[in-house]
Design an enzyme around this catalytic site. Sequence first.
Site, PDB file in Angstrom:
ATOM      1  N   ASP B  93       0.725  -1.649  -0.024  1.00  0.00           N
ATOM      2  CA  ASP B  93      -0.208   0.204   0.138  1.00  0.00           C
ATOM      3  C   ASP B  93       0.867   1.273  -0.086  1.00  0.00           C
ATOM      4  O   ASP B  93       2.291   0.977   0.136  1.00  0.00           O
ATOM      5  CB  ASP B  93      -1.160  -0.164   1.304  1.00  0.00           C
ATOM      6  N   ASP B 254      -5.202  -6.489   8.238  1.00  0.00           N
ATOM      7  CA  ASP B 254      -4.409  -6.108   8.682  1.00  0.00           C
ATOM      8  C   ASP B 254      -4.306  -5.176  10.058  1.00  0.00           C
ATOM      9  O   ASP B 254      -4.852  -4.513  10.533  1.00  0.00           O
ATOM     10  CB  ASP B 254      -3.056  -5.805   7.115  1.00  0.00           C
TER      11      ASP B 254
END
Lengths: 364, 409
Positions: B93, B254
């Site tokens: 990301d 996550d």
Amino acid sequence: MNTIIVPALKIEQGPGRALFSFAIKGKEIQSIASISRVKRHEDELVGYQRPEVSNHINEIKRYLESENPMIPNALVIAFNSSVKFVPSDHNKSFGELVIPIIEGDDSKPGLIVDGQQRAAAMREADIDSFQMPVSAFITDDSQEQREQFILVNSTKPLPKGLIYELLPYTETKLASSLQKRRFPARILDELNHRKDSPFYQLIQTATNPSGLVKDNSILKLIEASLNEGALYNYRDAATGTGDIEAMIIVLCNFWGAVSDVFPEAWAKKPKESRLMHGAGMTALGQLMDEIFARYHIDQQKEGVSREQFKQDLEQMKPYCHWTNGTWNFGEDDKVKWNDLQNITKDIQKLTNHLLRKYRMEVWK
Amino acid sequence: MKFFFPDSHDYVDPSFNFETEKNNEHRVIQRDDKYAHELFSKPVYDGILVSKAIVDGVKGVQGRYSVAQRQRFFREGIYRFFRLPKHYLTMGDCGAFSYAKEYEPIYTVDEVNEFYSNSGFTYGISLDHIIFDFETPKKKVTGKQLEECLRRQEITLEKAEEFLIKNKDMSFAPYGVAHGWSPESYADSVIKLQKIGYDRIALGGMIPLKSSEILNVLKCINNIRNTKTQFHLLGVNRLEHIAEFSNYGVTSFDSTSPLMRGLKDDKKNYHTATEDYTAIGVPQVDANNNMRKLVASGSINQNEAFKLEKACLESLIGFEKGVVAKKEVLSALTEYEKLYNSKASRVDLMDKVLTDQPWKKCPCDVCKDIGIHVILKRAAARNRRRGFHNLYVAYEKLQSELNKMNQVK
Ligand SMILES: [Zn+2]
């Protein structure tokens, strides 16, 4: 033979490690000890001291000539084995040091390990009875002298370059920041003094001031590669050293190839060639690791040949402008070849540029 | 349900000697160190998540990686760099939190694509811009605040569209990001992302939300989601709601929380399946910031502190070996605690831990390897391993939740 005999105290610090403590008239120091200047004889390192700093000496001199001077910290002198300790009858720790006096400057029995500025000031000062405390040890081993010199001086700001140049010629345990540099410094020393090395006498050090590339640039690239790149493959994690021959081969193959591919930029002053400049060295060091990784597959012992490095570097030629023209770092980022500076930002730009081009155009 | 662990240089030095407190001085950081997936004999996560901002740094601020480490990361790719077996998943990301204060995201879609594909990620999350506000019944988002939320949502959606178009030639599977400030606005984002063509959507900005708020958002989205749409919850770790999350289409999440609590939490920093414990503080006189200040200001005597610190360590190690009684350990600990802790004594908490000895019952590799040291609050070598132990416990909890779900089915 003339001798000076002084009362002395023998201090045993360990098996075979004896230290002698005594005092001597400031003026007499010059007749028993000299200063070992760092220099090279036929590529062999001798000596370890830097040149005197006259300002500092004058300050000490002025102080010595003042009304009631005191210098509590002892000079450190390394004597050769011509100096003998004769213990007294009742106590082995007390006795006399017998120091031969030799005319001329060449072969004094002692070398000043610490306190050269103070010793010089005493030589110059107008004093006659000032007694100077001395700590001495006896050894004929120049390595041990060097080690003591580094240990004593590494807390004070000695020029880094001098320390790095002495490091490979020591074995003792040093402060860990120095310890870590010893092995890279040894590789640098080999590169600079092997006749078949592309860097032969090109690296600027305390004893090779006319070298073109800064020692620190080379140390940094060796360390980077030991930690992150090609040289890591030959490293011994337990000792921090490794297969130095294999490492030298990698370095010589790569930089030899660089000198083949960019002859116009190799062995020039950094002012005339950005390749020999900190930025060029660092970025190319990274490219070495990159090219090495392309050919060197895991578990395969073989290194990468000069020819292989050369082949890949040839393809990088169109993107390099070491001695003229303009670097094209991106659409809005063009930098004239000699505007590239040895600063983090420029080094990063150059590194990113070379590695991106390499990944996109050569490795694919 | 897959659990991703966001890495930010979380590894430990295997050469650290817990009795002498020294490590191999020649160790090369990261290369000679061990990640959680190397330390444990069974997985403690299904994959790792790595941010571009952590690797690259943001505007003038260096990331966690040195320049040379970053170059090796790109050269070797994520699997080799992390020494991560191929069966693990990897997700990239942008690290939107690190540039949240900027007017616009600091990267371009092309840069992000290059990062994901050069590194060899399994999944890549599109470039996004964080929305900070969240509406509650008491506090509506309106006016300037609403304008800013809309602007950021718009940017995120535009980037997601560009990201998907350019994804054709890429080697990783794309995630679009949905941001919102209310259940409805999250749903709007999801509708648009589905229309653009995403069937993998990451839900961002949920870290500060309460579990009930997250569930409200998911419920609202559930009404409009395509059946094949999969959600990833960014930074969310609410294991007690796993079954509900799963019903609403969440397939992964996550979180660094188990690790971070091991490092930073003051009270519950050693987790077990049934109970959370407090680690035993033995701060280092010469390295702990608080201790250093106390010494520098002269409020404590350094020699005295060194003596007490050493006594604590020795008695704890002796206790583990069965040669020192608990009473003695506690008296050493309280004696030392008086020096650095002016608040209420933690002796009861320490007593509890020493009585239960939870590390002896834990089957994880860290506890088996370092014993009582896992429960000492004292510098990274121990604290990070305790964080890893917490990761182990969290992953075991997740697996047992998932088993329960399967049995219901
Ligand atoms: Zn455990």
